[in-house]
Enzyme design. Structure first.
Site, PDB file in Angstrom:
ATOM      1  N   THR A 179     -33.407 -26.901  18.763  1.00 38.53           N
ATOM      2  CA  THR A 179     -34.369 -26.291  19.651  1.00 38.53           C
ATOM      3  C   THR A 179     -33.751 -25.730  20.895  1.00 38.53           C
ATOM      4  O   THR A 179     -32.912 -26.466  21.429  1.00 38.53           O
ATOM      5  CB  THR A 179     -35.561 -27.366  19.991  1.00 38.53           C
ATOM      6  OG1 THR A 179     -36.440 -27.075  21.068  1.00 38.53           O
ATOM      7  CG2 THR A 179     -34.702 -28.674  20.461  1.00 38.53           C
ATOM      8  N   SER A 217     -38.644 -34.211  26.709  1.00 40.26           N
ATOM      9  CA  SER A 217     -39.412 -35.093  25.964  1.00 40.26           C
ATOM     10  C   SER A 217     -38.211 -35.875  25.134  1.00 40.26           C
ATOM     11  O   SER A 217     -37.214 -35.431  25.107  1.00 40.26           O
ATOM     12  CB  SER A 217     -40.276 -34.541  24.974  1.00 40.26           C
ATOM     13  OG  SER A 217     -39.560 -33.693  24.025  1.00 40.26           O
ATOM     14  N   TYR A 219     -38.430 -36.236  21.969  1.00 42.19           N
ATOM     15  CA  TYR A 219     -37.710 -35.261  20.937  1.00 42.19           C
ATOM     16  C   TYR A 219     -36.730 -34.435  21.328  1.00 42.19           C
ATOM     17  O   TYR A 219     -35.562 -34.445  20.655  1.00 42.19           O
ATOM     18  CB  TYR A 219     -38.817 -34.544  20.555  1.00 42.19           C
ATOM     19  CG  TYR A 219     -38.745 -33.193  19.666  1.00 42.19           C
ATOM     20  CD1 TYR A 219     -38.062 -33.342  18.391  1.00 42.19           C
ATOM     21  CD2 TYR A 219     -38.736 -31.943  20.272  1.00 42.19           C
ATOM     22  CE1 TYR A 219     -37.659 -32.019  17.799  1.00 42.19           C
ATOM     23  CE2 TYR A 219     -38.376 -30.881  19.713  1.00 42.19           C
ATOM     24  CZ  TYR A 219     -37.664 -31.029  18.311  1.00 42.19           C
ATOM     25  OH  TYR A 219     -37.444 -29.563  17.862  1.00 42.19           O
ATOM     26  N   HIS A 220     -36.771 -33.685  22.418  1.00 38.55           N
ATOM     27  CA  HIS A 220     -35.815 -32.896  22.938  1.00 38.55           C
ATOM     28  C   HIS A 220     -34.533 -33.806  23.208  1.00 38.55           C
ATOM     29  O   HIS A 220     -33.501 -33.305  22.991  1.00 38.55           O
ATOM     30  CB  HIS A 220     -36.226 -32.045  24.123  1.00 38.55           C
ATOM     31  CG  HIS A 220     -37.212 -31.226  23.694  1.00 38.55           C
ATOM     32  ND1 HIS A 220     -38.537 -31.339  24.140  1.00 38.55           N
ATOM     33  CD2 HIS A 220     -37.422 -29.835  23.147  1.00 38.55           C
ATOM     34  CE1 HIS A 220     -39.464 -30.215  23.729  1.00 38.55           C
ATOM     35  NE2 HIS A 220     -38.611 -29.341  23.105  1.00 38.55           N
ATOM     36  N   LYS A 223     -32.386 -34.278  20.250  1.00 43.03           N
ATOM     37  CA  LYS A 223     -31.773 -32.848  19.784  1.00 43.03           C
ATOM     38  C   LYS A 223     -30.470 -32.758  20.866  1.00 43.03           C
ATOM     39  O   LYS A 223     -29.483 -32.075  20.352  1.00 43.03           O
ATOM     40  CB  LYS A 223     -32.757 -31.574  19.997  1.00 43.03           C
ATOM     41  CG  LYS A 223     -33.847 -31.789  19.070  1.00 43.03           C
ATOM     42  CD  LYS A 223     -33.434 -31.554  17.457  1.00 43.03           C
ATOM     43  CE  LYS A 223     -34.551 -31.428  16.482  1.00 43.03           C
ATOM     44  NZ  LYS A 223     -34.279 -31.150  15.400  1.00 43.03           N
TER      45      LYS A 223
END
Length: 428
Positions: A179, A217, A219-220, A223
Site C-alpha cells: 500500500t 492505522s 493495517y498500514h 504492511k
C-alpha cells in the site's frame, strides 16, 4: 471541480539503479506461462487478478480461507454486488474457459504453515502472489479484536510464506500487494520515490535506503512490518521479492469478471471496507449525500481494478534476480484531493456533498506527488478516471442499489476515543 491530474509521463531512466526495475522480460514480449499460487484469491483484488493471469495463459491456483466472507457476516453487511460461492465461481470460470482452468485450495496461510509448505513443495510454483491479508484500515481500528486479528493474520501470513519458501529450497518469486500508506500521508515536500530514498548520512556519506515508514492505522502498520520481513529474507536467503505499493482501488469489474454474473467482483460500500470512490458512487445512486471526511483536503493515489491485475501480470513477468534487493513499484495511476473527487461525482450524478467529522487520525490537508515510472517503463498505460469507466461503476451501483443497507454508510470505526467522541458530537 478540477479535472483529474495524471501522474507524470515516463521520464528518462535515472543513473540511480533504484529508479529502474531489472526486468527479465519486456511488457511487449510474449511471456512464458508460469505456475502461480494466488493467496487471497477470493478477495476484491485477488479474484480479478487470478482470472486475468489465467486468461493470459498462466497456470493459476487460488488459495484462500474465505475470511472476507466471514467478515461480511461479522459486520452484517454484504457486497453491493451479489457474490457467488467459491464453488460456483470456479465452476463458472472453468466451464467457460476449459483450457484456462483455475484450481482452488481452502487454507489459512497464517495458521496452517505445514499445509502451506507442503503445497509449495508439491506445486513448485514459479510465483506466489500474496493478497492474503486483512485489507481495510477502518476495520483494523474498530477495536482490540480487529487490531489483534489484523496483526496476527497479516504478519504471520507473510512470515509463514517466506519461511516456507526458504524451507522448500525452491526458487519462488513473491509478489506482494502492499500500500502507498507505508509512506504516510503527510505532505512529503517532494516526490515520493519507488520504495528507496537517497539520503546523506552524517559525515556526508551518501546512501539509498528503504523509505521511512509512517503508518496511519494498524493495517498500514502490518504492511510496514511486511516490508522489513521482505528486506531480511531478500538479504539473508536471496529470496526474489516484488512489493507493490498500491493506491486506492476503484471500479468493480474487469473483462474477465464480466463474462458471467457468477464471476462478478465485490463492490464494498460500507464505511469499513468501501473505498472512497466506490462509496461515493453508491451513495450517489442511493440519493444519499456524499460523505466527505473533514475538509476533504486529503490527497490520495488511485488505480482502477483492471490496472491492478495488469500491473501484477507485469510484476510476474519481470522478477528481480536472486540476490537482488526487494523490487518496489508504486502501483498508482493518478492522484486526487477527496473534495475534488466528491465534486466530480456530484457533477456527474447530481448528488449533494456532506462534510462529516473525520473518524481517522490524519492530516486534514496534504499534497501527494508520487513516482510511478517503473511500471510505465514496462509499457503500462494507466486507466484514468475520465476514460468512461466511471459510467460502468455508476451502472453497477444503480443496478444493485436495492441491496444497500443505509445503516452501513456512516463511519462505525474510529481511530481513538477522542475522535469517536468528536464524531458523536458532530452527528448530533
Amino acid at each position: 471541480p478540477p479535472l483529474p491530474t495524471a501522474l507524470p509521463a515516463p521520464l528518462p531512466a535515472s543513473a540511480n539503479p533504484a529508479a529502474t526495475p531489472t526486468p527479465t522480460a519486456s511488457a511487449a514480449a510474449p511471456v512464458a506461462p508460469k505456475r502461480i499460487l494466488v493467496l487471497g484469491g477470493d478477495g476484491f483484488c485477488g479474484w480479478p487478478t487470478a482470472l486475468h493471469l489465467a486468461s493470459v495463459g498462466h497456470e493459476v491456483t487460488v488459495v484462500d480461507n474465505l475470511s472476507r466472507r466471514a467478515i461480511d457476516l461479522e459486520l452484517g453487511c454484504d457486497s453491493l454486488t451479489p457474490i457467488a460461492s467459491m464453488q460456483r465461481r470456479m465452476a463458472a470460470w472453468n466451464g467457460a474457459m476449459p483450457n484456462k482452468k483455475i484450481g482452488f485450495e481452502m487454507m489459512d496461510v497464517a495458521l496452517e504453515y505445514d499445509r502451506l509448505l507442503q503445497m509449495i513443495k508439491d506445486e513448485k510454483p514459479d510465483t506466489v502472489i500474496h493478497f492474503a491479508e486483512q485489507r481495510a484500515a477502518p476495520y483494523s481500528m474498530k477495536g482490540g479484536k480487529q487490531k489483534r486479528y489484523t496483526v496476527d493474520n497479516n504478519v504471520s501470513g507473510t512470515h509463514n510464506l517466506l519461511a516456507a519458501i526458504v524451507e522448500s529450497e525452491l526458487d519462488v518469486h513473491v509478489v506482494h500487494l502492499g500500500t502507498m500508506g507505508v509512506y504516510g500521508y503527510g505532505t512529503s515536500g517532494g516526490e515520493i520515490p519507488e520504495g528507496y530514498l537517497d539520503v546523506v548520512l552524517p559525515g556526508g556519506r551518501e546512501a539509498n535506503i528503504l523509505h521511512p515508514a509512517n503508518p496511519g492505522s494498524v493495517y498500514h502498520l502490518t504492511k510496514c512490518l511486511d516490508q522489513l520481513l521482505f528486506q531480511f529474507y531478500a538479504k539473508n536467503d536471496s529470496l526474489r521479492i516484488t512489493d507493490l505499493h498500491q493506491g486506492i482501488v476503484w471500479g468493480t469489474n474487469t473483462p474477465e469478471t464480466s463474462l458471467d454474473p457468477l464471476l462478478l467482483n465485490r463492490f464494498d460500500y460500507d464505511s469499513d471496507y468501501g473505498t472512497v470512490l466506490n462509496r461515493f458512487l453508491m451513495q450517489a445512486a442511493m440519493g444519499y449525500p456524499l460523505t466527505v471526511y473533514g475538509t476533504g483536503g486529503q490527497t490520495r493515489a488511485f488505480i482502477h481494478i483492471r490496472d491492478t491485475a495488469r500491473c501484477i501480470a507485469l510484476a510476474v513477468a519481470n522478477p528481480p534476480e536472486a540476490g537482488a534487493r526487494v523490487e518496489i513499484f508504486n502501483q498508482v495511476a493518478e492522484t486526487h484531493r477527496v473534495r475534488d473527487l466528491a465534486g466530480k461525482i456530484a457533477g456527474l450524478t447530481g448528488a449533494k456533498v456532506n462534510n462529516v467529522a473525520n473518524p481517522r487520525n490524519e492530516a486534514a490537508e496534504n499534497e501527494l506527488d508520487v513516482a510511478n515510472r517503473k511500471f510505465q517503463g514496462l509499457g503500462w498505460a494507466p486507466t484514468l478516471l475520465d476514460e468512461g469507466l466511471l459510467d460502468e461503476v455508476v451502472e453497477v451501483a444503480q443496478k444493485y442499489k436495492e441491496r444497500c443497507d443505509e445503516s452501513m454508510i456512516m463511519p462505525s470505526s474510529f481511530w481513538n476515543k477522542k475522535i469517536k467522541a468528536d464524531c458523536a458530537s458532530d452527528a448530533k
